[in-house]
Design an enzyme around this catalytic site. Structure first.
Site, PDB file in Angstrom:
ATOM      1  N   GLY A  72      89.200  29.232 158.170  1.00  0.00           N
ATOM      2  CA  GLY A  72      89.149  29.219 156.714  1.00  0.00           C
ATOM      3  C   GLY A  72      88.210  28.169 156.146  1.00  0.00           C
ATOM      4  N   SER A 121      79.087  28.512 162.154  1.00  0.00           N
ATOM      5  CA  SER A 121      77.920  29.329 161.832  1.00  0.00           C
ATOM      6  C   SER A 121      76.601  28.742 162.341  1.00  0.00           C
ATOM      7  CB  SER A 121      77.887  29.505 160.312  1.00  0.00           C
ATOM      8  OG  SER A 121      76.686  30.054 159.900  1.00  0.00           O
ATOM      9  N   ASP A 138      78.457  35.425 153.399  1.00  0.00           N
ATOM     10  CA  ASP A 138      79.724  35.355 152.645  1.00  0.00           C
ATOM     11  C   ASP A 138      80.640  34.328 153.312  1.00  0.00           C
ATOM     12  OD1 ASP A 138      81.575  36.028 150.681  1.00  0.00           O
ATOM     13  OD2 ASP A 138      82.388  37.723 151.809  1.00  0.00           O
ATOM     14  N   HIS A 141      81.554  28.304 150.612  1.00  0.00           N
ATOM     15  CA  HIS A 141      80.791  28.219 149.371  1.00  0.00           C
ATOM     16  C   HIS A 141      80.505  26.785 148.932  1.00  0.00           C
ATOM     17  CE1 HIS A 141      81.025  32.393 149.410  1.00  0.00           C
ATOM     18  NE2 HIS A 141      81.903  32.636 148.461  1.00  0.00           N
ATOM     19  N   ASP A 167      79.267  36.663 146.032  1.00  0.00           N
ATOM     20  CA  ASP A 167      79.761  35.626 145.113  1.00  0.00           C
ATOM     21  C   ASP A 167      78.626  34.901 144.403  1.00  0.00           C
ATOM     22  OD1 ASP A 167      82.583  36.047 145.801  1.00  0.00           O
ATOM     23  OD2 ASP A 167      82.012  35.211 147.743  1.00  0.00           O
TER      24      ASP A 167
HETATM   25  N1  SAH Z   1      83.820  38.511 154.091  1.00  0.00           N
HETATM   26  C1  SAH Z   1      85.235  38.187 154.016  1.00  0.00           C
HETATM   27  C2  SAH Z   1      85.521  36.893 153.287  1.00  0.00           C
HETATM   28  C3  SAH Z   1      84.976  35.674 153.955  1.00  0.00           C
HETATM   29  S1  SAH Z   1      85.732  34.222 153.316  1.00  0.00           S
HETATM   30  C4  SAH Z   1      86.022  39.340 153.360  1.00  0.00           C
HETATM   31  O1  SAH Z   1      85.482  40.410 153.167  1.00  0.00           O
HETATM   32  O2  SAH Z   1      87.175  39.184 153.017  1.00  0.00           O
HETATM   33  C5  SAH Z   1      84.712  32.973 154.008  1.00  0.00           C
HETATM   34  C6  SAH Z   1      84.913  32.760 155.490  1.00  0.00           C
HETATM   35  O3  SAH Z   1      83.906  31.866 155.933  1.00  0.00           O
HETATM   36  C7  SAH Z   1      86.255  32.135 155.923  1.00  0.00           C
HETATM   37  O4  SAH Z   1      86.930  33.022 156.759  1.00  0.00           O
HETATM   38  C8  SAH Z   1      85.858  30.845 156.664  1.00  0.00           C
HETATM   39  O5  SAH Z   1      86.632  30.585 157.818  1.00  0.00           O
HETATM   40  C9  SAH Z   1      84.415  31.131 157.024  1.00  0.00           C
HETATM   41  N2  SAH Z   1      83.607  29.926 157.191  1.00  0.00           N
HETATM   42  C10 SAH Z   1      83.428  28.927 156.304  1.00  0.00           C
HETATM   43  N3  SAH Z   1      82.584  28.000 156.785  1.00  0.00           N
HETATM   44  C11 SAH Z   1      82.221  28.432 158.026  1.00  0.00           C
HETATM   45  C12 SAH Z   1      81.357  27.901 159.049  1.00  0.00           C
HETATM   46  N4  SAH Z   1      80.699  26.770 158.870  1.00  0.00           N
HETATM   47  N5  SAH Z   1      81.235  28.589 160.195  1.00  0.00           N
HETATM   48  C13 SAH Z   1      81.896  29.763 160.382  1.00  0.00           C
HETATM   49  N6  SAH Z   1      82.703  30.316 159.456  1.00  0.00           N
HETATM   50  C14 SAH Z   1      82.868  29.658 158.296  1.00  0.00           C
HETATM   51 MG    MG Z   2      82.918  36.487 149.137  1.00  0.00          MG
END
Ligand code: SAH
Ligand code: MG
Length: 207
Positions: A72, A121, A138, A141, A167
Site C-alpha cells: 500500500g 517500482s 497508477d 501519489h 488521477d
Molecule cells: N491500479 C489499482 C490502484 C493502485 S493504488 C486499482 O485499479 O485499484 C496504488 C498502489 O501503488 C498501491 O497498491 C501501492 O502499494 C503501490 N505502490 C505505491 N508506491 C509503490 C512503489 N514505490 N513500488 C511499488 N508499488 C507501489
Molecule cells: Mg488511481
C-alpha cells in the site's frame, strides 16, 4: 454472458480505486493497441485495473505486467483516508494486497495474460529492459514516488506506444498534484502527445 462482459463485471466488483467508467476507458484504450505487445502497470492493489487492462490484453494477444510491492501507499496505511482493515495480514500486521490480487487474476482466468511483479517500482525498473507498448502509471501519489515512477518507466515506452496516467487533476481541490505534474512533464518533453482523456485518466502516445 460473453467473456468480455464477464471480465468487465468482475473488474467492476473488485476492490480498488478505479471508477467503472474510467476502467471501461482503460479497456477500450487497451483494445486500440497493436497486437502482441508488452504492457506494464505501476500500482496493482487488488487487481482491479489489471482486469480491465488484462481483458483487453487477452483480446490483443498482449501481456500485462502488474507491479506493486503490495504493502500500500502512504494513504492506505492505518489512520489514513484509504485504510482497509480487511487487507491487513494478521501474521505481521502489515497491509498485504498480494493474496487479493492473486485471487482476482485467478477468478478472471487471466493468469497467462497478467503477470505479477512484486517489489519496489524503481528497483524493478532498473532491472527491466523490455520496451513497453503500454505503460499505465497508477502507483504512489506522493511527489517523490510519482516522479520516480515517471523517470524510471517512461523512457521504456516505445515509439507509437501508449502512456496512461491515472488521477490527473488539474484543480488541486479535486486531488493531489503529482500525477498532474508528471502528465505536464510528459507533454513538455515533446516526446508525447495527448490522445484522449476520460475522467482523471489521460492517454498519451509517444511520437
Ligand atoms: N491500479 C489499482 C490502484 C493502485 S493504488 C486499482 O485499479 O485499484 C496504488 C498502489 O501503488 C498501491 O497498491 C501501492 O502499494 C503501490 N505502490 C505505491 N508506491 C509503490 C512503489 N514505490 N513500488 C511499488 N508499488 C507501489
Ligand atoms: Mg488511481
Amino acid at each position: 454472458m460473453s467473456r468480455r462482459d464477464e471480465l468487465l463485471a468482475l473488474a467492476a466488483a473488485t476492490k480498488g480505486f478505479m471508477p467503472t467508467d474510467e476502467g471501461r476507458a482503460l479497456y477500450d484504450i487497451g483494445r486500440a493497441q497493436v497486437r502482441g505487445g508488452t504492457w506494464l502497470e505501476v500500482g496493482a492493489w487488488c487487481g482491479k485495473s489489471a482486469v480491465f487492462l488484462g481483458a483487453a490484453a487477452q483480446e490483443r494477444d498482449c501481456v500485462l505486467f502488474s507491479l506493486d510491492h503490495h504493502h500500500g501507499s502512504l494513504e492506505n496505511q492505518r489512520g489514513w483516508e484509504h485504510f482497509d482493515e480487511e487487507l491487513v495480514d494478521p501474521v505481521d500486521g502489515r497491509l498485504n494486497t498480494l493474496p487479493h490480487w492473486q485471487r482476482t487474476v485467478a477468478a478472471a482466468r487471466l493468469e497467462d495474460v497478467v503477470m505479477g511483479l512484486v517489489g519496489p517500482s524503481v528497483v524493478v525498473a532498473q532491472h527491466f529492459d523490455q520496451p513497453l507498448d503500454l505503460l499505465f502509471i497508477d502507483g504512489g501519489h506522493a511527489s517523490e514516488v510519482a516522479w520516480a515512477d515517471y523517470r524510471a518507466w517512461t523512457p521504456k515506452v516505445t515509439t507509437g506506444g501508449s502512456l496512461l496516467i491515472h488521477d490527473v487533476f488539474a484543480d488541486p481541490a479535486d486531488g493531489g498534484r503529482p500525477p498532474y505534474e508528471i502528465y505536464l512533464a510528459a507533454l513538455a518533453s515533446g516526446e508525447f502527445r495527448e490522445r484522449a482523456h476520460h475522467g482523471s485518466l489521460r492517454w498519451l502516445q509517444r511520437g
